[in-house]
Design a protein around this motif. Structure first.
Motif, PDB file in Angstrom:
ATOM      1  N   PHE A  38      -5.230   1.375 -11.392  1.00 11.53           N
ATOM      2  CA  PHE A  38      -4.086   2.147 -10.888  1.00 11.53           C
ATOM      3  C   PHE A  38      -3.996   2.066  -9.365  1.00 11.53           C
ATOM      4  N   ALA A  39      -5.136   2.145  -8.700  1.00  7.84           N
ATOM      5  CA  ALA A  39      -5.141   2.044  -7.226  1.00  7.84           C
ATOM      6  C   ALA A  39      -4.669   0.662  -6.790  1.00  7.84           C
ATOM      7  N   GLU A  40      -5.085  -0.375  -7.493  1.00 11.02           N
ATOM      8  CA  GLU A  40      -4.654  -1.730  -7.151  1.00 11.02           C
ATOM      9  C   GLU A  40      -3.151  -1.890  -7.378  1.00 11.02           C
ATOM     10  N   GLY A  41      -2.624  -1.306  -8.437  1.00 10.48           N
ATOM     11  CA  GLY A  41      -1.177  -1.348  -8.682  1.00 10.48           C
ATOM     12  C   GLY A  41      -0.401  -0.648  -7.581  1.00 10.48           C
ATOM     13  N   ARG A  46       2.930  -1.084  -2.605  1.00  6.08           N
ATOM     14  CA  ARG A  46       3.072  -0.811  -1.171  1.00  6.08           C
ATOM     15  C   ARG A  46       3.206  -2.119  -0.381  1.00  6.08           C
ATOM     16  N   LEU A  47       2.403  -3.119  -0.734  1.00  4.61           N
ATOM     17  CA  LEU A  47       2.471  -4.407  -0.057  1.00  4.61           C
ATOM     18  C   LEU A  47       3.807  -5.096  -0.336  1.00  4.61           C
ATOM     19  N   ALA A  48       4.267  -5.039  -1.586  1.00  7.20           N
ATOM     20  CA  ALA A  48       5.559  -5.647  -1.925  1.00  7.20           C
ATOM     21  C   ALA A  48       6.687  -4.984  -1.146  1.00  7.20           C
ATOM     22  N   ARG A  49       6.633  -3.673  -1.024  1.00  7.25           N
ATOM     23  CA  ARG A  49       7.658  -2.954  -0.262  1.00  7.25           C
ATOM     24  C   ARG A  49       7.608  -3.335   1.214  1.00  7.25           C
ATOM     25  N   ALA A  55      11.105  -8.577   5.550  1.00 10.86           N
ATOM     26  CA  ALA A  55      12.078  -9.664   5.379  1.00 10.86           C
ATOM     27  C   ALA A  55      13.472  -9.190   5.794  1.00 10.86           C
ATOM     28  N   GLY A  56      13.838  -7.954   5.443  1.00  8.99           N
ATOM     29  CA  GLY A  56      15.129  -7.402   5.861  1.00  8.99           C
ATOM     30  C   GLY A  56      15.215  -7.258   7.369  1.00  8.99           C
ATOM     31  N   THR A  57      14.140  -6.818   7.996  1.00 11.75           N
ATOM     32  CA  THR A  57      14.112  -6.695   9.450  1.00 11.75           C
ATOM     33  C   THR A  57      14.220  -8.063  10.102  1.00 11.75           C
TER      34      THR A  57
END
Length: 192
Positions: A38-41, A46-49, A55-57
């Motif tokens: 669960f912690a890894e998920g 968080r990393l994907a976000r 990328a948007g910036t």
């Protein structure tokens, strides 16, 4: 008649205490593994976000860079010029004069509630299908949201260059805040 010899107690199998102890250790190990998954998920989300927001910036910075390259004049406020769009109370952080018309970057409250916090908006001409600037009516578009107060700073770096700082504060599910801070030195027309 044959006599049956009983095996010693140690060779007869596991005792109830040993089985219960093994089960308890197995459950404890399984619980630790599930918690680690669960912690890894959560870290992966968080990393994907973070990667998506960066990328948007980066796209916003590329657009500002290309606008600066076409500009003949850049200022940190409107001055004698006027924006082609309504600013609706937002503060101007960068105003450019280009051959296609003025481009104004402003920061403030968004017009719609779908955006997070303050937004960076671009008011200027749209682009055609091939990426070329059009001469149509100016459009007001959100480039970034979730900006901190004073989340966009434009500083004169030297002749022909400016430093642009972007700071976003994005809420996380457990009440935490993820801070993204990027800065770039961009070529700019003189004077700014």
């Amino acid at each position: 008649m044959k006599r049956v010899v009983d095996a010693p107690p140690s060779a007869a199998g596991f005792s109830l205490v040993e089985v219960l102890l093994a089960l308890a250790l197995g459950l404890l190990f399984s619980g630790v593994m599930v918690q680690a998954l669960f912690a890894e998920g959560s870290n992966s989300q968080r990393l994907a976000r973070l990667l998506r927001e960066r990328a948007g910036t980066e796209r916003a910075l590329q657009l500002i860079r290309s606008d600066l390259q076409r500009a003949s004049q850049a200022t940190a406020q409107l001055g004698g010029s006027s924006s082609a769009c309504s600013l609706a109370g937002r503060s101007v952080v960068l105003h450019l004069e280009t051959p296609e018309g003025p481009i104004t970057y402003s920061v403030g409250k968004p017009a719609e509630p779908i955006w997070r916090g303050q937004v960076l908006m671009r008011c200027g001409m749209a682009f055609g299908l091939q990426g070329e600037p059009s001469r149509g009516q100016a459009q007001n578009r959100v480039l970034l949201d979730g900006l901190a107060s004073a989340g966009v700073q434009v500083h004169l770096q030297g002749p022909g260059a400016l430093r642009l700082e972007l700071r976003q504060e994005l809420p996380l599910p457990r009440g935490e805040v993820q801070v993204l801070h990027q800065q770039r030195v961009l070529p700019a027309p003189s004077p700014i």
